[in-house]
Write a protein that holds these residues in place. Sequence first.
Motif, PDB file in Angstrom:
ATOM      1  N   ARG A  82       0.835  -1.210   0.000  1.00  0.00           N
ATOM      2  CA  ARG A  82       0.000   0.000   0.000  1.00  0.00           C
ATOM      3  C   ARG A  82       0.866   1.255   0.000  1.00  0.00           C
ATOM      4  O   ARG A  82       0.598   2.221  -0.701  1.00  0.00           O
ATOM      5  CB  ARG A  82      -0.915   0.029   1.226  1.00  0.00           C
ATOM      6  CG  ARG A  82      -1.983  -1.022   1.216  1.00  0.00           C
ATOM      7  CD  ARG A  82      -2.878  -0.858   2.406  1.00  0.00           C
ATOM      8  NE  ARG A  82      -2.089  -1.079   3.639  1.00  0.00           N
ATOM      9  CZ  ARG A  82      -2.608  -1.270   4.825  1.00  0.00           C
ATOM     10  NH1 ARG A  82      -3.902  -1.227   4.979  1.00  0.00           N
ATOM     11  NH2 ARG A  82      -1.852  -1.484   5.869  1.00  0.00           N
ATOM     12  N   TYR A  83       1.898   1.233   0.810  1.00  0.00           N
ATOM     13  CA  TYR A  83       2.765   2.402   0.919  1.00  0.00           C
ATOM     14  C   TYR A  83       3.693   2.531  -0.277  1.00  0.00           C
ATOM     15  O   TYR A  83       4.025   3.641  -0.694  1.00  0.00           O
ATOM     16  CB  TYR A  83       3.553   2.355   2.237  1.00  0.00           C
ATOM     17  CG  TYR A  83       2.585   2.407   3.392  1.00  0.00           C
ATOM     18  CD1 TYR A  83       1.967   3.602   3.748  1.00  0.00           C
ATOM     19  CD2 TYR A  83       2.227   1.252   4.070  1.00  0.00           C
ATOM     20  CE1 TYR A  83       1.047   3.650   4.772  1.00  0.00           C
ATOM     21  CE2 TYR A  83       1.301   1.293   5.100  1.00  0.00           C
ATOM     22  CZ  TYR A  83       0.716   2.490   5.450  1.00  0.00           C
ATOM     23  OH  TYR A  83      -0.213   2.526   6.458  1.00  0.00           O
ATOM     24  N   ARG A  84       4.094   1.421  -0.858  1.00  0.00           N
ATOM     25  CA  ARG A  84       4.907   1.465  -2.069  1.00  0.00           C
ATOM     26  C   ARG A  84       4.131   2.138  -3.186  1.00  0.00           C
ATOM     27  O   ARG A  84       4.648   3.005  -3.891  1.00  0.00           O
ATOM     28  CB  ARG A  84       5.339   0.064  -2.499  1.00  0.00           C
ATOM     29  CG  ARG A  84       6.390   0.082  -3.622  1.00  0.00           C
ATOM     30  CD  ARG A  84       6.431  -1.221  -4.396  1.00  0.00           C
ATOM     31  NE  ARG A  84       5.180  -1.545  -5.049  1.00  0.00           N
ATOM     32  CZ  ARG A  84       4.744  -0.982  -6.178  1.00  0.00           C
ATOM     33  NH1 ARG A  84       5.427  -0.029  -6.762  1.00  0.00           N
ATOM     34  NH2 ARG A  84       3.600  -1.364  -6.713  1.00  0.00           N
ATOM     35  N   LYS A  85       2.866   1.784  -3.337  1.00  0.00           N
ATOM     36  CA  LYS A  85       2.022   2.402  -4.369  1.00  0.00           C
ATOM     37  C   LYS A  85       1.851   3.897  -4.111  1.00  0.00           C
ATOM     38  O   LYS A  85       1.927   4.706  -5.033  1.00  0.00           O
ATOM     39  CB  LYS A  85       0.650   1.726  -4.425  1.00  0.00           C
ATOM     40  CG  LYS A  85       0.677   0.361  -5.048  1.00  0.00           C
ATOM     41  CD  LYS A  85      -0.710  -0.259  -5.055  1.00  0.00           C
ATOM     42  CE  LYS A  85      -0.688  -1.649  -5.643  1.00  0.00           C
ATOM     43  NZ  LYS A  85      -2.016  -2.273  -5.622  1.00  0.00           N
ATOM     44  N   LEU A  86       1.616   4.251  -2.857  1.00  0.00           N
ATOM     45  CA  LEU A  86       1.453   5.659  -2.495  1.00  0.00           C
ATOM     46  C   LEU A  86       2.695   6.454  -2.880  1.00  0.00           C
ATOM     47  O   LEU A  86       2.603   7.508  -3.516  1.00  0.00           O
ATOM     48  CB  LEU A  86       1.178   5.797  -0.993  1.00  0.00           C
ATOM     49  CG  LEU A  86       1.168   7.219  -0.436  1.00  0.00           C
ATOM     50  CD1 LEU A  86      -0.074   7.958  -0.895  1.00  0.00           C
ATOM     51  CD2 LEU A  86       1.248   7.187   1.078  1.00  0.00           C
ATOM     52  N   TRP A  87       3.876   5.964  -2.502  1.00  0.00           N
ATOM     53  CA  TRP A  87       5.113   6.682  -2.798  1.00  0.00           C
ATOM     54  C   TRP A  87       5.422   6.668  -4.283  1.00  0.00           C
ATOM     55  O   TRP A  87       5.961   7.646  -4.814  1.00  0.00           O
ATOM     56  CB  TRP A  87       6.267   6.129  -1.966  1.00  0.00           C
ATOM     57  CG  TRP A  87       6.174   6.672  -0.575  1.00  0.00           C
ATOM     58  CD1 TRP A  87       5.758   6.016   0.530  1.00  0.00           C
ATOM     59  CD2 TRP A  87       6.451   8.016  -0.170  1.00  0.00           C
ATOM     60  NE1 TRP A  87       5.758   6.865   1.617  1.00  0.00           N
ATOM     61  CE2 TRP A  87       6.188   8.097   1.210  1.00  0.00           C
ATOM     62  CE3 TRP A  87       6.889   9.160  -0.828  1.00  0.00           C
ATOM     63  CZ2 TRP A  87       6.360   9.275   1.937  1.00  0.00           C
ATOM     64  CZ3 TRP A  87       7.067  10.320  -0.100  1.00  0.00           C
ATOM     65  CH2 TRP A  87       6.802  10.364   1.259  1.00  0.00           C
ATOM     66  N   ALA A  88       5.086   5.612  -4.983  1.00  0.00           N
ATOM     67  CA  ALA A  88       5.296   5.579  -6.436  1.00  0.00           C
ATOM     68  C   ALA A  88       4.463   6.669  -7.094  1.00  0.00           C
ATOM     69  O   ALA A  88       4.942   7.381  -7.990  1.00  0.00           O
ATOM     70  CB  ALA A  88       4.946   4.204  -6.994  1.00  0.00           C
ATOM     71  N   GLU A  89       3.213   6.827  -6.658  1.00  0.00           N
ATOM     72  CA  GLU A  89       2.355   7.882  -7.203  1.00  0.00           C
ATOM     73  C   GLU A  89       2.931   9.266  -6.899  1.00  0.00           C
ATOM     74  O   GLU A  89       2.930  10.157  -7.751  1.00  0.00           O
ATOM     75  CB  GLU A  89       0.942   7.767  -6.634  1.00  0.00           C
ATOM     76  CG  GLU A  89       0.182   6.566  -7.131  1.00  0.00           C
ATOM     77  CD  GLU A  89      -1.126   6.326  -6.391  1.00  0.00           C
ATOM     78  OE1 GLU A  89      -1.498   7.155  -5.515  1.00  0.00           O
ATOM     79  OE2 GLU A  89      -1.770   5.302  -6.676  1.00  0.00           O
ATOM     80  N   ARG A  90       3.431   9.451  -5.699  1.00  0.00           N
ATOM     81  CA  ARG A  90       4.009  10.749  -5.328  1.00  0.00           C
ATOM     82  C   ARG A  90       5.269  11.047  -6.141  1.00  0.00           C
ATOM     83  O   ARG A  90       5.473  12.183  -6.581  1.00  0.00           O
ATOM     84  CB  ARG A  90       4.316  10.789  -3.835  1.00  0.00           C
ATOM     85  CG  ARG A  90       3.043  10.868  -3.015  1.00  0.00           C
ATOM     86  CD  ARG A  90       3.336  10.952  -1.546  1.00  0.00           C
ATOM     87  NE  ARG A  90       2.072  11.063  -0.812  1.00  0.00           N
ATOM     88  CZ  ARG A  90       2.003  11.159   0.499  1.00  0.00           C
ATOM     89  NH1 ARG A  90       3.100  11.163   1.235  1.00  0.00           N
ATOM     90  NH2 ARG A  90       0.833  11.240   1.094  1.00  0.00           N
ATOM     91  N   ASP A  92       5.914   9.863  -9.119  1.00  0.00           N
ATOM     92  CA  ASP A  92       5.457  10.136 -10.488  1.00  0.00           C
ATOM     93  C   ASP A  92       4.985  11.577 -10.612  1.00  0.00           C
ATOM     94  O   ASP A  92       5.287  12.263 -11.595  1.00  0.00           O
ATOM     95  CB  ASP A  92       4.329   9.171 -10.891  1.00  0.00           C
ATOM     96  CG  ASP A  92       4.830   7.754 -11.121  1.00  0.00           C
ATOM     97  OD1 ASP A  92       6.057   7.563 -11.253  1.00  0.00           O
ATOM     98  OD2 ASP A  92       3.979   6.837 -11.158  1.00  0.00           O
ATOM     99  N   SER A  93       4.247  12.060  -9.622  1.00  0.00           N
ATOM    100  CA  SER A  93       3.781  13.454  -9.633  1.00  0.00           C
ATOM    101  C   SER A  93       4.960  14.420  -9.565  1.00  0.00           C
ATOM    102  O   SER A  93       4.973  15.436 -10.257  1.00  0.00           O
ATOM    103  CB  SER A  93       2.847  13.720  -8.445  1.00  0.00           C
ATOM    104  OG  SER A  93       1.672  12.970  -8.558  1.00  0.00           O
ATOM    105  N   GLU A  96       6.586  14.566 -12.965  1.00  0.00           N
ATOM    106  CA  GLU A  96       5.805  15.409 -13.878  1.00  0.00           C
ATOM    107  C   GLU A  96       6.056  16.887 -13.601  1.00  0.00           C
ATOM    108  O   GLU A  96       6.240  17.680 -14.523  1.00  0.00           O
ATOM    109  CB  GLU A  96       4.312  15.093 -13.753  1.00  0.00           C
ATOM    110  CG  GLU A  96       3.925  13.750 -14.311  1.00  0.00           C
ATOM    111  CD  GLU A  96       2.464  13.418 -14.056  1.00  0.00           C
ATOM    112  OE1 GLU A  96       1.651  14.350 -13.844  1.00  0.00           O
ATOM    113  OE2 GLU A  96       2.137  12.222 -14.066  1.00  0.00           O
TER     114      GLU A  96
END
Length: 112
Positions: A82-90, A92-93, A96
Motif C-alpha cells: 500500500r505504501y509502495r504504491k502511495l510513494w510511487a504515485e508521489r 510520479d507526480s 511530472e
Amino acid sequence: MRRDVFQAIADPTRREIINLVAFNSMNLNAIAENFDISRPAISQHIKILTECGLIVIKKNGRERYCEAKLQQLNEVANWIERYRKLWAERFDSLDELLNTIQNKDKKPGAEK
C-alpha cells in the motif's frame, strides 16, 4: 503470548536467523554459532519466530532443526505494498512537476 509477524521481524537478530534458515534448515547450535549472544538468547529469538509461524522446529534424532516457513511474510508484503504504491504515485507526480519546470525553462525567451 500470541505474537505477530511484525513483532518477529522488528528485531535484527530474528531477521538474521530467518536469513540463515530461509534456504537450508539448521540445527540450533549451528544458528547460535553465527551470533555473539548466548545460546539461551538465540533460543528465545527462535521461540518468538516459532510463535509467529515463521520457523518450525523438527526433530531429527536428538537434534532440533529450524526450517523457515515464510508464508507469514505475505502479511508484511501486503501491508508494505500500500505504501509502495502511495510513494510511487508521489514520485510520479514529482517527476511530472520537474519535467514541466524543466520544459518551461527550455522555452525561447525564458529567463535563466
